[in-house]
Enzyme design. Structure first.
Site, PDB file in Angstrom:
ATOM      1  N   ARG A 104       0.729  -1.138   0.003  1.00 25.40           N
ATOM      2  CA  ARG A 104       0.089   0.052   0.025  1.00 25.40           C
ATOM      3  C   ARG A 104       1.001   1.161   0.046  1.00 25.40           C
ATOM      4  NH1 ARG A 104      -4.607   0.432   4.608  1.00 25.40           N
ATOM      5  NH2 ARG A 104      -2.709   0.837   5.837  1.00 25.40           N
ATOM      6  N   THR A 108      -1.161   7.496  -0.909  1.00 31.86           N
ATOM      7  CA  THR A 108      -2.419   7.362  -1.549  1.00 31.86           C
ATOM      8  C   THR A 108      -3.245   6.156  -0.874  1.00 31.86           C
ATOM      9  OG1 THR A 108      -1.469   5.718  -3.073  1.00 31.86           O
ATOM     10  CG2 THR A 108      -1.229   7.947  -3.653  1.00 31.86           C
ATOM     11  N   ASP A 200       1.048  -3.209  11.849  1.00 31.66           N
ATOM     12  CA  ASP A 200       1.554  -3.464  10.398  1.00 31.66           C
ATOM     13  C   ASP A 200       2.080  -5.102  10.608  1.00 31.66           C
ATOM     14  OD1 ASP A 200       2.841  -1.902   7.690  1.00 31.66           O
ATOM     15  OD2 ASP A 200       3.243  -4.029   8.320  1.00 31.66           O
ATOM     16  N   ASP A 203       5.713  -5.690   8.945  1.00 31.64           N
ATOM     17  CA  ASP A 203       6.615  -5.172  10.164  1.00 31.64           C
ATOM     18  C   ASP A 203       6.855  -6.215  11.424  1.00 31.64           C
ATOM     19  OD1 ASP A 203       7.733  -3.316   8.484  1.00 31.64           O
ATOM     20  OD2 ASP A 203       5.961  -1.602   9.214  1.00 31.64           O
TER      21      ASP A 203
HETATM   22  C1  PRP Z   1      -0.714  -4.930   4.473  1.00 38.69           C
HETATM   23  C2  PRP Z   1      -1.597  -6.237   4.575  1.00 38.69           C
HETATM   24  C3  PRP Z   1      -2.579  -6.017   3.048  1.00 38.69           C
HETATM   25  C4  PRP Z   1      -2.736  -4.740   3.139  1.00 38.69           C
HETATM   26  C5  PRP Z   1      -4.002  -4.485   3.687  1.00 38.69           C
HETATM   27  O1  PRP Z   1       0.252  -4.979   3.423  1.00 38.69           O
HETATM   28  O2  PRP Z   1      -0.660  -7.449   4.403  1.00 38.69           O
HETATM   29  O3  PRP Z   1      -1.841  -6.787   1.887  1.00 38.69           O
HETATM   30  O4  PRP Z   1      -1.788  -3.882   3.930  1.00 38.69           O
HETATM   31  O5  PRP Z   1      -4.429  -3.222   3.305  1.00 38.69           O
HETATM   32  P1  PRP Z   1      -5.672  -2.739   2.390  1.00 38.69           P
HETATM   33  O6  PRP Z   1      -6.759  -3.812   2.762  1.00 38.69           O
HETATM   34  O7  PRP Z   1      -5.895  -1.496   2.703  1.00 38.69           O
HETATM   35  O8  PRP Z   1      -5.307  -2.794   1.071  1.00 38.69           O
HETATM   36  P2  PRP Z   1       1.259  -3.629   3.182  1.00 38.69           P
HETATM   37  O9  PRP Z   1       0.755  -2.992   2.186  1.00 38.69           O
HETATM   38  O10 PRP Z   1       1.553  -3.199   4.478  1.00 38.69           O
HETATM   39  O11 PRP Z   1       2.480  -4.506   2.679  1.00 38.69           O
HETATM   40  P3  PRP Z   1       3.425  -5.282   3.444  1.00 38.69           P
HETATM   41  O12 PRP Z   1       3.183  -6.635   3.737  1.00 38.69           O
HETATM   42  O13 PRP Z   1       4.826  -5.594   2.495  1.00 38.69           O
HETATM   43  O14 PRP Z   1       4.266  -4.894   4.678  1.00 38.69           O
HETATM   44  N1  URA Z   2      -2.061  -3.338   7.063  1.00 37.28           N
HETATM   45  C1  URA Z   2      -1.567  -3.989   8.093  1.00 37.28           C
HETATM   46  O1  URA Z   2      -0.488  -4.488   8.164  1.00 37.28           O
HETATM   47  N2  URA Z   2      -2.506  -3.471   9.318  1.00 37.28           N
HETATM   48  C2  URA Z   2      -3.388  -2.780   9.159  1.00 37.28           C
HETATM   49  O2  URA Z   2      -3.844  -2.383  10.101  1.00 37.28           O
HETATM   50  C3  URA Z   2      -3.970  -2.157   8.043  1.00 37.28           C
HETATM   51  C4  URA Z   2      -3.173  -2.695   6.865  1.00 37.28           C
END
Ligand code: PRP
Ligand code: URA
Length: 209
Positions: A104, A108, A200, A203
Protein backbone atom coordinates in the site's frame (compact mmCIF):
# COMPACT_ATOMS: atom_id res chain seq x y z
CA UNK A 1 -23.25 -12.06 -2.53
CA UNK A 2 -20.07 -13.58 -1.16
CA UNK A 3 -20.30 -15.63 1.99
CA UNK A 4 -18.41 -14.30 5.01
CA UNK A 5 -17.37 -16.91 7.57
CA UNK A 6 -15.97 -15.58 10.83
CA UNK A 7 -14.37 -18.39 12.81
CA UNK A 8 -15.33 -17.76 16.39
CA UNK A 9 -13.31 -20.31 18.30
CA UNK A 10 -11.36 -20.12 21.57
CA UNK A 11 -8.20 -21.44 19.91
CA UNK A 12 -8.34 -18.56 17.44
CA UNK A 13 -9.30 -15.80 19.88
CA UNK A 14 -6.57 -16.91 22.29
CA UNK A 15 -3.82 -17.04 19.70
CA UNK A 16 -5.00 -13.87 17.99
CA UNK A 17 -5.04 -11.96 21.29
CA UNK A 18 -1.40 -12.95 21.81
CA UNK A 19 -0.60 -11.68 18.31
CA UNK A 20 -2.35 -8.38 18.97
CA UNK A 21 -0.26 -7.67 22.09
CA UNK A 22 2.47 -5.17 21.27
CA UNK A 23 4.93 -7.06 23.50
CA UNK A 24 4.73 -10.15 21.29
CA UNK A 25 7.95 -10.48 19.29
CA UNK A 26 8.41 -11.56 15.66
CA UNK A 27 9.22 -15.21 16.41
CA UNK A 28 6.03 -15.80 18.41
CA UNK A 29 4.03 -13.63 16.00
CA UNK A 30 5.06 -15.82 13.05
CA UNK A 31 4.42 -19.03 14.96
CA UNK A 32 0.93 -17.90 16.02
CA UNK A 33 0.05 -16.73 12.51
CA UNK A 34 1.02 -20.11 11.16
CA UNK A 35 -1.04 -21.95 13.79
CA UNK A 36 -4.15 -19.82 13.19
CA UNK A 37 -3.78 -20.30 9.44
CA UNK A 38 -4.09 -24.07 9.92
CA UNK A 39 -7.41 -23.51 11.68
CA UNK A 40 -8.66 -21.10 9.01
CA UNK A 41 -7.51 -23.49 6.27
CA UNK A 42 -9.55 -26.24 7.92
CA UNK A 43 -12.74 -24.22 7.41
CA UNK A 44 -11.84 -22.84 3.98
CA UNK A 45 -11.28 -26.36 2.63
CA UNK A 46 -14.48 -27.82 4.10
CA UNK A 47 -16.12 -28.19 0.68
CA UNK A 48 -13.23 -30.03 -1.00
CA UNK A 49 -14.69 -33.03 -2.80
CA UNK A 50 -13.81 -36.51 -1.56
CA UNK A 51 -13.99 -39.96 -3.11
CA UNK A 52 -14.44 -43.23 -1.30
CA UNK A 53 -12.43 -46.39 -1.60
CA UNK A 54 -12.38 -49.68 0.21
CA UNK A 55 -9.57 -49.94 2.75
CA UNK A 56 -8.65 -52.41 5.42
CA UNK A 57 -7.90 -51.53 9.02
CA UNK A 58 -6.15 -54.06 11.29
CA UNK A 59 -9.67 -55.03 12.38
CA UNK A 60 -11.92 -55.07 9.31
CA UNK A 61 -12.67 -53.77 5.87
CA UNK A 62 -14.29 -50.34 5.72
CA UNK A 63 -14.79 -47.40 3.42
CA UNK A 64 -12.12 -44.72 3.42
CA UNK A 65 -12.74 -41.16 2.26
CA UNK A 66 -9.97 -39.29 0.52
CA UNK A 67 -9.59 -35.83 -0.92
CA UNK A 68 -10.11 -36.04 -4.67
CA UNK A 69 -7.40 -34.93 -6.98
CA UNK A 70 -8.64 -31.40 -6.46
CA UNK A 71 -6.28 -28.74 -7.55
CA UNK A 72 -5.84 -26.01 -5.00
CA UNK A 73 -3.55 -23.02 -5.33
CA UNK A 74 -2.73 -20.67 -2.50
CA UNK A 75 -1.79 -17.12 -3.33
CA UNK A 76 -0.10 -15.23 -0.49
CA UNK A 77 -0.05 -11.45 -0.91
CA UNK A 78 3.49 -10.32 -0.10
CA UNK A 79 4.83 -9.68 2.36
CA UNK A 80 2.56 -10.60 5.22
CA UNK A 81 0.67 -13.36 3.40
CA UNK A 82 3.93 -15.34 3.28
CA UNK A 83 3.51 -15.99 6.99
CA UNK A 84 0.40 -18.06 6.20
CA UNK A 85 1.92 -20.38 3.59
CA UNK A 86 3.53 -22.98 5.87
CA UNK A 87 0.43 -23.25 8.05
CA UNK A 88 -1.77 -23.84 5.03
CA UNK A 89 0.62 -26.33 3.44
CA UNK A 90 0.84 -28.29 6.67
CA UNK A 91 -2.85 -29.19 6.28
CA UNK A 92 -2.90 -29.42 2.46
CA UNK A 93 0.64 -30.18 1.25
CA UNK A 94 -0.42 -30.72 -2.37
CA UNK A 95 -1.52 -27.11 -2.88
CA UNK A 96 0.59 -25.15 -5.33
CA UNK A 97 1.77 -21.68 -4.37
CA UNK A 98 1.58 -18.47 -6.40
CA UNK A 99 2.76 -15.07 -5.21
CA UNK A 100 1.40 -11.57 -5.68
CA UNK A 101 3.62 -8.71 -4.54
CA UNK A 102 1.61 -5.67 -3.50
CA UNK A 103 2.16 -2.88 -1.05
CA UNK A 104 0.00 0.00 0.00
CA UNK A 105 1.41 3.37 -0.95
CA UNK A 106 1.45 5.16 2.39
CA UNK A 107 0.32 8.47 0.84
CA UNK A 108 -2.38 7.36 -1.57
CA UNK A 109 -3.21 4.14 0.34
CA UNK A 110 -3.56 2.51 -3.10
CA UNK A 111 -2.00 -0.90 -3.84
CA UNK A 112 1.15 -0.99 -5.97
CA UNK A 113 1.99 -4.29 -7.75
CA UNK A 114 5.63 -5.40 -7.89
CA UNK A 115 5.49 -9.18 -8.38
CA UNK A 116 3.13 -11.70 -9.95
CA UNK A 117 3.80 -15.41 -10.42
CA UNK A 118 1.07 -18.02 -10.27
CA UNK A 119 0.93 -21.73 -11.21
CA UNK A 120 0.66 -22.37 -14.96
CA UNK A 121 -2.66 -24.16 -14.51
CA UNK A 122 -4.04 -21.59 -12.04
CA UNK A 123 -7.25 -21.16 -14.04
CA UNK A 124 -8.13 -24.82 -13.33
CA UNK A 125 -7.50 -24.52 -9.60
CA UNK A 126 -9.45 -23.50 -6.56
CA UNK A 127 -7.39 -20.44 -5.61
CA UNK A 128 -7.21 -19.23 -2.03
CA UNK A 129 -5.70 -15.80 -1.42
CA UNK A 130 -3.85 -15.48 1.89
CA UNK A 131 -3.38 -12.14 3.62
CA UNK A 132 -3.53 -11.55 7.37
CA UNK A 133 -5.03 -8.06 7.03
CA UNK A 134 -8.11 -6.90 5.11
CA UNK A 135 -8.19 -3.15 5.79
CA UNK A 136 -9.57 -0.89 3.02
CA UNK A 137 -9.80 -3.91 0.72
CA UNK A 138 -7.64 -2.19 -1.91
CA UNK A 139 -4.92 -4.86 -1.91
CA UNK A 140 -7.35 -7.77 -1.90
CA UNK A 141 -9.48 -6.27 -4.65
CA UNK A 142 -6.38 -5.65 -6.77
CA UNK A 143 -5.14 -9.22 -6.21
CA UNK A 144 -8.53 -10.69 -7.12
CA UNK A 145 -8.74 -8.51 -10.24
CA UNK A 146 -5.24 -9.59 -11.36
CA UNK A 147 -6.27 -13.24 -10.99
CA UNK A 148 -9.54 -12.74 -12.85
CA UNK A 149 -7.66 -10.95 -15.64
CA UNK A 150 -5.67 -14.23 -16.02
CA UNK A 151 -8.93 -16.14 -16.36
CA UNK A 152 -8.95 -17.45 -12.76
CA UNK A 153 -12.49 -17.33 -11.43
CA UNK A 154 -12.61 -19.90 -8.63
CA UNK A 155 -11.30 -17.72 -5.81
CA UNK A 156 -11.65 -17.64 -2.02
CA UNK A 157 -9.79 -15.56 0.51
CA UNK A 158 -8.49 -16.14 4.04
CA UNK A 159 -7.77 -13.19 6.33
CA UNK A 160 -6.76 -13.16 9.96
CA UNK A 161 -8.38 -9.79 10.76
CA UNK A 162 -10.79 -7.78 8.64
CA UNK A 163 -12.25 -4.30 9.00
CA UNK A 164 -15.94 -3.93 8.12
CA UNK A 165 -14.92 -1.39 5.44
CA UNK A 166 -12.68 -3.95 3.72
CA UNK A 167 -15.29 -6.68 3.76
CA UNK A 168 -17.80 -4.31 2.21
CA UNK A 169 -15.34 -3.23 -0.48
CA UNK A 170 -14.51 -6.81 -1.51
CA UNK A 171 -18.15 -7.86 -1.45
CA UNK A 172 -19.05 -4.91 -3.67
CA UNK A 173 -16.28 -5.53 -6.21
CA UNK A 174 -16.16 -9.34 -6.12
CA UNK A 175 -19.43 -10.81 -4.84
CA UNK A 176 -18.35 -14.27 -6.03
CA UNK A 177 -15.40 -14.48 -3.59
CA UNK A 178 -16.12 -16.12 -0.22
CA UNK A 179 -14.03 -14.89 2.72
CA UNK A 180 -12.88 -16.81 5.81
CA UNK A 181 -11.87 -14.53 8.67
CA UNK A 182 -10.39 -14.98 12.15
CA UNK A 183 -11.92 -11.78 13.56
CA UNK A 184 -13.83 -8.75 12.34
CA UNK A 185 -12.55 -5.65 14.11
CA UNK A 186 -14.20 -2.32 14.83
CA UNK A 187 -13.03 0.12 12.15
CA UNK A 188 -10.15 1.74 10.29
CA UNK A 189 -8.31 4.74 11.74
CA UNK A 190 -7.27 7.84 9.77
CA UNK A 191 -4.17 6.01 8.44
CA UNK A 192 -6.33 3.08 7.28
CA UNK A 193 -4.96 0.84 10.04
CA UNK A 194 -7.35 -1.65 11.55
CA UNK A 195 -8.55 -0.74 15.08
CA UNK A 196 -7.74 -2.46 17.41
CA UNK A 197 -5.92 -4.67 14.85
CA UNK A 198 -2.36 -5.72 15.48
CA UNK A 199 -0.38 -2.95 13.78
CA UNK A 200 1.54 -3.52 10.55
CA UNK A 201 1.50 -7.27 10.00
CA UNK A 202 4.57 -7.31 7.70
CA UNK A 203 6.65 -5.23 10.08
CA UNK A 204 5.66 -7.33 13.06
CA UNK A 205 6.48 -10.57 11.21
CA UNK A 206 9.87 -9.46 10.01
CA UNK A 207 10.85 -6.93 12.68
CA UNK A 208 11.31 -4.19 10.09
CA UNK A 209 10.07 -1.42 12.41
C1 PRP B 1 -0.78 -4.95 4.37
C2 PRP B 1 -1.53 -6.25 4.45
C3 PRP B 1 -2.43 -6.19 3.24
C4 PRP B 1 -2.74 -4.73 3.13
C5 PRP B 1 -4.13 -4.50 3.63
O1 PRP B 1 0.26 -5.01 3.47
O2 PRP B 1 -0.71 -7.38 4.49
O3 PRP B 1 -1.82 -6.68 2.05
O4 PRP B 1 -1.81 -4.03 3.96
O5 PRP B 1 -4.52 -3.19 3.44
P1 PRP B 1 -5.68 -2.75 2.44
O6 PRP B 1 -6.81 -3.71 2.68
O7 PRP B 1 -6.01 -1.36 2.87
O8 PRP B 1 -5.15 -2.82 1.06
P2 PRP B 1 1.26 -3.77 3.25
O9 PRP B 1 0.74 -2.88 2.18
O10 PRP B 1 1.55 -3.14 4.58
O11 PRP B 1 2.54 -4.47 2.63
P3 PRP B 1 3.64 -5.37 3.36
O12 PRP B 1 2.95 -6.66 3.77
O13 PRP B 1 4.64 -5.59 2.31
O14 PRP B 1 4.15 -4.62 4.56
N1 URA C 1 -2.09 -3.45 6.92
C1 URA C 1 -1.61 -3.87 8.10
O1 URA C 1 -0.58 -4.58 8.16
N2 URA C 1 -2.26 -3.51 9.21
C2 URA C 1 -3.38 -2.76 9.19
O2 URA C 1 -3.93 -2.48 10.26
C3 URA C 1 -3.85 -2.32 7.95
C4 URA C 1 -3.19 -2.70 6.82
Amino acid sequence: MSKITVLEHPLITHKLSLMRMKETGSKDFRQLLSEITMLLAYEATRDLPTYDAEIETPVSKTTGYFISDTKVGIIPILRAGLGMVDGFLSVLPTAKVGHIGLYRDHETLLPVEYYFKIPEDAQDRQLIILDPMLATGGSSNAAISFLKARNCHNIKMINLIAAPEGIKAVQAAHPDVDIFIGAVDEKLNEYAYIVPGLGDAGDRMYGTK
